[in-house]
Design an enzyme around this catalytic site. Structure first.
Site, PDB file in Angstrom:
ATOM      1  N   ASP A  61      51.504  54.686  33.383  1.00 44.96           N
ATOM      2  CA  ASP A  61      50.846  53.564  32.720  1.00 44.96           C
ATOM      3  C   ASP A  61      49.405  53.525  33.198  1.00 44.96           C
ATOM      4  O   ASP A  61      49.089  54.004  34.300  1.00 44.96           O
ATOM      5  CB  ASP A  61      51.550  52.245  33.052  1.00 44.96           C
ATOM      6  CG  ASP A  61      50.927  51.074  32.301  1.00 44.96           C
ATOM      7  OD1 ASP A  61      50.985  51.065  31.064  1.00 44.96           O
ATOM      8  OD2 ASP A  61      50.369  50.177  32.964  1.00 44.96           O
ATOM      9  N   HIS A  92      45.207  42.118  34.560  1.00 49.70           N
ATOM     10  CA  HIS A  92      45.572  43.226  35.459  1.00 49.70           C
ATOM     11  C   HIS A  92      45.245  42.938  36.920  1.00 49.70           C
ATOM     12  O   HIS A  92      45.704  43.670  37.809  1.00 49.70           O
ATOM     13  CB  HIS A  92      44.890  44.528  35.021  1.00 49.70           C
ATOM     14  CG  HIS A  92      43.424  44.407  34.756  1.00 49.70           C
ATOM     15  ND1 HIS A  92      42.510  44.027  35.699  1.00 49.70           N
ATOM     16  CD2 HIS A  92      42.715  44.621  33.615  1.00 49.70           C
ATOM     17  CE1 HIS A  92      41.302  44.032  35.182  1.00 49.70           C
ATOM     18  NE2 HIS A  92      41.391  44.365  33.908  1.00 49.70           N
ATOM     19  N   HIS A 103      51.744  44.368  34.768  1.00 46.85           N
ATOM     20  CA  HIS A 103      50.316  44.592  34.566  1.00 46.85           C
ATOM     21  C   HIS A 103      49.645  45.166  35.811  1.00 46.85           C
ATOM     22  O   HIS A 103      48.460  44.975  36.032  1.00 46.85           O
ATOM     23  CB  HIS A 103      49.607  43.326  34.089  1.00 46.85           C
ATOM     24  CG  HIS A 103      49.939  42.967  32.671  1.00 46.85           C
ATOM     25  ND1 HIS A 103      49.705  43.819  31.614  1.00 46.85           N
ATOM     26  CD2 HIS A 103      50.497  41.858  32.151  1.00 46.85           C
ATOM     27  CE1 HIS A 103      50.108  43.238  30.494  1.00 46.85           C
ATOM     28  NE2 HIS A 103      50.598  42.052  30.790  1.00 46.85           N
TER      29      HIS A 103
END
Length: 721
Positions: free
Chosen positions: A535, A586, A676
């Site tokens: 990711d 994030h 995240h």
């Protein structure tokens, strides 16, 4: 929400049926009337057409709403129930299904929940019994883990494809030191379950060591190990000992291998220390020789006449005795130092006929010329560095083929005055002494591979000799190598053969059965492949408009298991501002990436981490677009197959309203931690992917190629960035 054709059909069908019924009935009724009656009827309905149309629309809407409600209550709810029940069955999830739809569907959902609870209780009971029965095995595993942790050497276990099956923490630390790059979490791309050991060691070197181990095993060695010293790309010097892992299912009488153990020791510092010590000893030797010269001069000075005869004779005797003793001691020290320099690289005992046979195969395979091995002493054992010696023979044969068009060479091996005499013989044009000297001192080159060693280096390593001769009577020329013999106590007796049923104490690793060369990747089963699940966190959602990666996180799936310890996590300096609006998502602030390396340094390391695996991501099109845009600047191309958990979720659960990562995790009972963050999302995605594999199998999707084809047919596959 995905467009549902069946729901639309259920909504529009009543209106269409009503319209068709009214139209058909009207046409049938009109057919029974006379023309004048039809005209009168038309005149009567014409002013009321708008009212009739409005009535039809209202009635159609009401019937459509009822039909849609019935579809959602009985059909869609039943389909969702089937999908969620399939999750409980195939993905091994323990959670309750929320009752929806009709009374019958809700009753069925409650019954499924009861069955799921009963199954959970049975599994818990079975797990408890398995734990009780497996305590002995667990204790053995703990002992193995403790032993591995306490070892001072790095230990790596591999299958015959070179895939890593087991390693200890010291090995991981050492591999990190071998490849660490400034600012990047180095070493993670080199070691990990399922990775290739050939990222560190030359494939030909491992193959040669395996061949030597196999020959020793077949000849009956109780401990058929071998060792070699090699350099790494980072300039480190490693001493490696290889031992076999024997196949327990080999046919009787055969000693087959299905893997090997490498024990590694970094000797770079030891080698440097020894080199420095040798340098100091050499300086001492030369200085002592100068001192001896001075002493000798002093002796000569005593020959003057003004010294009485008795004193002169006494001093001359003492000085001569001391000079002789010092000379003797220094000669011994110099000889010992020279011998140490020559034998620093470890030599191994090897049957001479095995060395000759291996050389013949290598020469024929590499250069295409024929090799004869008629005059070989089959009982002769050598003490050699077989890998470098084979390189010498292949190199010399190659130059003969390339420069003199020799089509046949002969290898001879015999004993000569306490040494082994190995000849490379050919018939044809002779060569000059200058040519031989050049071949001896040039760096060896075999094909496209250039080696740091010369023939002279290898000869000196063996404390041997090398020269060229020509036999005019036979019209033959040959290179001769004088090599050391193995001690007689080290030579093996073939009668001591150890049969394969003498099983070594090793554990059964599933990966020993895997072969990377057996099938094409697209035809490989999903459960057999290795995956890198990754990711990215970015400055924004528009990769084509200047947004950049600020973090990459990844983990690996090997042999159907999530390897949490094998992960990649790295901040990336985007060399641009991070929008304030994205920071709460994030949690990455500008100061956290200020000292991080740029994408040009991180991407090659991540590419190495992901090599030889299938890439997996959630909404992979987004992450892959960022990687694709960096290909030109970094020269790194990710050409592996890619699977997307968003698309695969849509394949197995077409009736679900959402395929967001959180929604899928909730369906599968996956705990979401570190949402995240790049590595946190990668871990969640990996767990989801493992639960998707059995659901795909239920739909007949077993291979990588089938999974990719099914993904491309989904509605979400049309999304691009």
């Amino acid at each position: 929400m995905k467009f549902d054709k069946r729901e639309l059909a259920a909504t529009l069908a009543p209106g269409a049926v009503l319209a068709l019924s009214a139209l058909g009935g009207g046409l049938l009724f009109a057919a029974t009337l006379e023309p004048a009656e039809r005209a009168a009827l038309g005149a009567m309905f014409e002013p009321r057409a708008a009212l009739l149309l409005l009535g039809w629309l209202v009635l159609s809407g009401a019937l459509g709403a009822l039909s849609r409600s019935a579809y959602l209550r009985w059909v869609a709810a039943a389909a969702r129930l089937a999908e969620e029940a399939g999750v409980l069955l195939a993905a091994d999830v323990q959670r309750e299904i929320e009752p929806q739809g009709s009374a019958e569907t809700r009753a069925l959902a409650r019954l499924i929940n009861q069955l799921s609870q009963q199954r959970g209780a049975l599994r818990a009971d079975m797990a408890a019994q398995v734990r009780e029965a497996g305590r002995g095995v667990e204790q053995e595993r703990n002992r193995l883990a403790a032993l591995m942790a306490e070892l001072t050497q790095s230990v790596v276990v591999c299958n015959l494809d070179g895939r890593i099956l087991l390693y200890n923490s010291r090995a991981r630390t050492q591999f990190r030191a071998l490849s660490a790059a400034p600012g990047v979490s180095g070493g993670a791309e080199l070691i990990g379950l399922g990775r290739s050991i050939y990222a560190v060691f030359d494939r030909a070197l491992i193959a040669h060591a395996l061949e030597s181990v196999q020959q020793r095993l077949q000849r009956g060695a109780a401990h058929p190990s071998t060792q070699f010293v090699t350099g790494t790309r980072a300039g480190q010097l490693l001493r490696v000992q290889m031992a076999p892992v024997r196949a327990i299912d080999a046919p009787p009488g055969e000693a087959a291998l299905n893997g090997f153990v490498l024990m590694l020791e970094n000797i770079t510092r030891d080698f440097a220390d020894e080199s420095e010590r040798d340098r100091l000893l050499h300086a001492l030797t030369e200085g002592s020789r100068a001192s001896l010269g001075n002493l000798q001069a002093a002796v000569e000075m005593l020959d003057y006449d003004d010294v009485d005869a008795v004193t002169r004779e006494r001093f001359q005797g003492v000085i001569r005795d001391e000079v002789g003793a010092m000379s003797r001691r220094i000669r011994e020290l110099a000889s010992h130092t020279a011998q140490t320099l020559k034998t620093r690289w470890p030599l191994e005992d090897m049957l001479g006929s095995d060395l000759v046979a291996a050389a013949a195969r290598r020469i024929e395979a590499r250069h295409g010329c024929r090799v004869a091995t008629s005059d070989v002493d089959a009982a002769l054992w050598l003490r050699v560095d077989s890998f470098s010696l084979l390189q010498v023979l292949v190199y010399l044969a190659g130059r003969l083929v390339d420069e003199y068009q020799i089509e046949l060479v002969q290898l001879r091996l015999a004993q000569d005055s306490g040494r082994a005499r190995l000849d490379l013989v050919w018939s044809g044009q002779a060569m000059s002494t200058e040519t031989v000297m050049g071949w001896e001192t040039d760096a060896m080159r075999i094909g496209d591979d250039s080696l740091a060693l010369t023939v002279r280096d290898v000869v000196e390593r063996h404390d041997g000799a090398f020269w060229f001769e020509r036999e005019r009577v036979r019209h033959e020329s040959f290179f001769r190598l004088l090599l050391p013999l193995a001690a007689s106590s080290e030579q093996l007796d073939a009668a001591q053969f150890v049969r394969s049923e003498s099983r070594p104490e090793v554990y059964d690793f599933d990966l020993f059965r895997a072969s990377e060369q057996s099938r094409e990747l697209a035809d490989r089963k999903l459960a057999e492949l290795s995956y890198t699940v990754f990711d990215t966190e970015t400055t924004g959602l528009q990769p084509s408009e200047g947004d950049e990666i600020i973090q990459i996180g990844a983990t690996r799936i090997v042999a159907g298991k999530l390897r949490r310890e094998d992960c990649f996590e790295q901040f990336v300096n985007p060399r641009r501002d991070i929008p304030e609006a994205s920071i709460p998502i994030h949690g990455i602030r500008p100061e956290m990436v200020a000292d991080a390396p740029g994408i040009d340094a991180v991407l090659p390391a991540f590419h190495a981490f992901a090599q030889d695996t299938v890439l997996v991501a959630h909404n992979a099109a987004f992450d892959m677009r960022f990687l694709e845009l960096k290909q030109a600047g970094t020269g790194v191309v990710f050409d592996q197959p890619v699977l997307d958990t968003l698309l695969l979720s849509a394949v197995v659960h077409p009736q679900q309203a959402s395929h967001r990562l959180e929604a899928i995790a909730e369906r599968f009972g996956v705990l979401v931690l570190g949402r995240h963050t790049a590595v946190g999302d990668a871990m969640v995605t990996a767990e989801i992917f493992l639960k998707l594999i059995p659901l795909l199998a239920e739909r007949g999707i077993h291979t990588l190629g089938q999974a990719r084809e099914a993904s491309q047919r989904t509605y979400y596959a049309r999304v691009s960035y």
